[in-house]
Structures are given as C-alpha cells and as structure tokens.
Design a protein around this motif. Sequence first.
Motif, PDB file in Angstrom:
ATOM      1  N   UNK A  11     -40.894  -0.586  10.244  1.00 26.09           N
ATOM      2  CA  UNK A  11     -40.479   0.917   9.817  1.00 26.09           C
ATOM      3  C   UNK A  11     -40.232   2.406  10.605  1.00 26.09           C
ATOM      4  N   UNK A  12     -39.267   1.950  11.501  1.00 21.16           N
ATOM      5  CA  UNK A  12     -38.224   2.512  11.426  1.00 21.16           C
ATOM      6  C   UNK A  12     -36.335   2.488  11.276  1.00 21.16           C
ATOM      7  N   UNK A  13     -36.530   1.323  10.423  1.00 18.46           N
ATOM      8  CA  UNK A  13     -35.118   1.123   9.470  1.00 18.46           C
ATOM      9  C   UNK A  13     -34.568   2.670   8.837  1.00 18.46           C
ATOM     10  N   UNK A  14     -33.205   2.637   9.034  1.00 20.11           N
ATOM     11  CA  UNK A  14     -32.635   3.609   8.261  1.00 20.11           C
ATOM     12  C   UNK A  14     -31.851   4.927   8.880  1.00 20.11           C
ATOM     13  N   UNK A  15     -31.928   5.728   7.947  1.00 19.82           N
ATOM     14  CA  UNK A  15     -31.116   7.077   9.104  1.00 19.82           C
ATOM     15  C   UNK A  15     -31.772   8.182   9.021  1.00 19.82           C
ATOM     16  N   UNK A  16     -32.419   8.795  10.569  1.00 15.00           N
ATOM     17  CA  UNK A  16     -33.250   9.446  10.958  1.00 15.00           C
ATOM     18  C   UNK A  16     -32.776  10.602  11.713  1.00 15.00           C
ATOM     19  N   UNK A  17     -32.962  12.253  11.104  1.00 12.18           N
ATOM     20  CA  UNK A  17     -32.311  13.097  11.499  1.00 12.18           C
ATOM     21  C   UNK A  17     -33.433  13.921  12.611  1.00 12.18           C
ATOM     22  N   UNK A  18     -32.764  14.515  13.581  1.00  9.75           N
ATOM     23  CA  UNK A  18     -33.616  14.933  14.593  1.00  9.75           C
ATOM     24  C   UNK A  18     -33.839  16.523  13.834  1.00  9.75           C
ATOM     25  N   UNK A  19     -34.652  17.242  13.964  1.00 10.46           N
ATOM     26  CA  UNK A  19     -35.609  18.259  13.984  1.00 10.46           C
ATOM     27  C   UNK A  19     -35.490  19.531  14.849  1.00 10.46           C
ATOM     28  N   UNK A  20     -34.668  19.892  15.233  1.00  9.54           N
ATOM     29  CA  UNK A  20     -33.861  20.828  16.764  1.00  9.54           C
ATOM     30  C   UNK A  20     -34.885  21.276  16.775  1.00  9.54           C
ATOM     31  N   UNK A  21     -35.926  22.117  15.736  1.00 14.38           N
ATOM     32  CA  UNK A  21     -36.537  23.405  16.765  1.00 14.38           C
ATOM     33  C   UNK A  21     -38.286  22.334  17.149  1.00 14.38           C
ATOM     34  N   UNK A  22     -38.222  21.040  17.284  1.00 13.12           N
ATOM     35  CA  UNK A  22     -38.953  20.801  17.838  1.00 13.12           C
ATOM     36  C   UNK A  22     -38.892  19.588  19.036  1.00 13.12           C
ATOM     37  N   UNK A  23     -38.007  19.169  19.114  1.00 12.71           N
ATOM     38  CA  UNK A  23     -37.039  18.450  19.671  1.00 12.71           C
ATOM     39  C   UNK A  23     -36.871  19.482  20.989  1.00 12.71           C
TER      40      UNK A  23
END
Length: 171
Positions: A11-23
């Motif tokens: 299910x993780x296939x593809x492009x993911x972006x970092x949620x800066x406020x939660x990281x």
Amino acid sequence: MSTYHSALAATAVGRWHLASGDSTMEFTGRHFLFLPVQGSFPVREGHVEVAEDGALTCLEAVVSAAGFETGNPQRDATVRGPRFLDADRFPALRFTAGPCAAGADVTGLLEVKGRQVPLTLAVDEPAAEGDRVVVRATARVDRHACGVGALRGLVGAELGVRIRAVLVRRP
C-alpha cells in the motif's frame, strides 16, 4: 534490521510527502563530555518514493538549522552561529538517499554547512495510521565529520539522533 510488513509495503507504493508539523528530529549530545544535552530541529520538508517491490527509490528530508533548540537560549544562539552551524549562511541540513531494498536500513548523505557525509539510518518497521505512515529511525552523527568542530574539548563529537517521520500522500 527490521523488515517491512508486506501488506504495508504494497500500500506504500508511490510518492509520499513529509508532514513537517507532525515529524520530529531530536538529538542527544554531551556537554563537558558527560552532561547530556537534548534538543531538536524543526522538520521543514521532504518526500519519499517507494517502488512496487517495496524498495525505497528516493528519499529527501530537510530540517532548519536556524530552528536548533535545546531550551537554553544562549547555547542555542551560539550553536546557530558561525562557529557551529552557521545557520545564516547554511539555513538547512539535508539528508538524501537513493535506492535501497525494502526493510533495509537507509544509507545516504547528510549535508551540513555544504559538506556531505555518509549516514546510515536504522529504520524501525513503518506503521500505518489511517492515511499516514509513521516511520521511526535512529542514527549516530559525528559532528566533526560534518564540519561542526568548535569546542572539541567541551562538547562531545557524537550525537544520537531520533527521527519520527510522518508521511502522507498528496496528489
């Protein structure tokens, strides 16, 4: 070394972006070589690309050097200054990595003050949380290798780094 759960990898296939406020990126170092100092850097941005076989094909993460914080304003200003991070000239610390196998630790380049040094992140198994994936990783960073060598006799060379990366899909 951990292995990714096959259903999550699918299910993780593809492009993911970092949620800066939660990281988060936190560190622990030593002052006077024995007193622990803890702090953090704010996460600015990043992305991860995952192939169909679950392998990581690309990773980039950026944290703000100017956001260095330990809770001691005088120390924080000194570390942000030209003797340490030189945040005015080098406002970001960047980690980039290329292809690596699913479930493997991630080895890439950490860029600090324009200098790139190899760094390996020990990655825990990712956890799916609704439409987000949370990844935790740790590393040991030699600040001298990164060009942050001031006060060698008073400040320890090695930092322990803890990362909590929250990844979300964006169209």
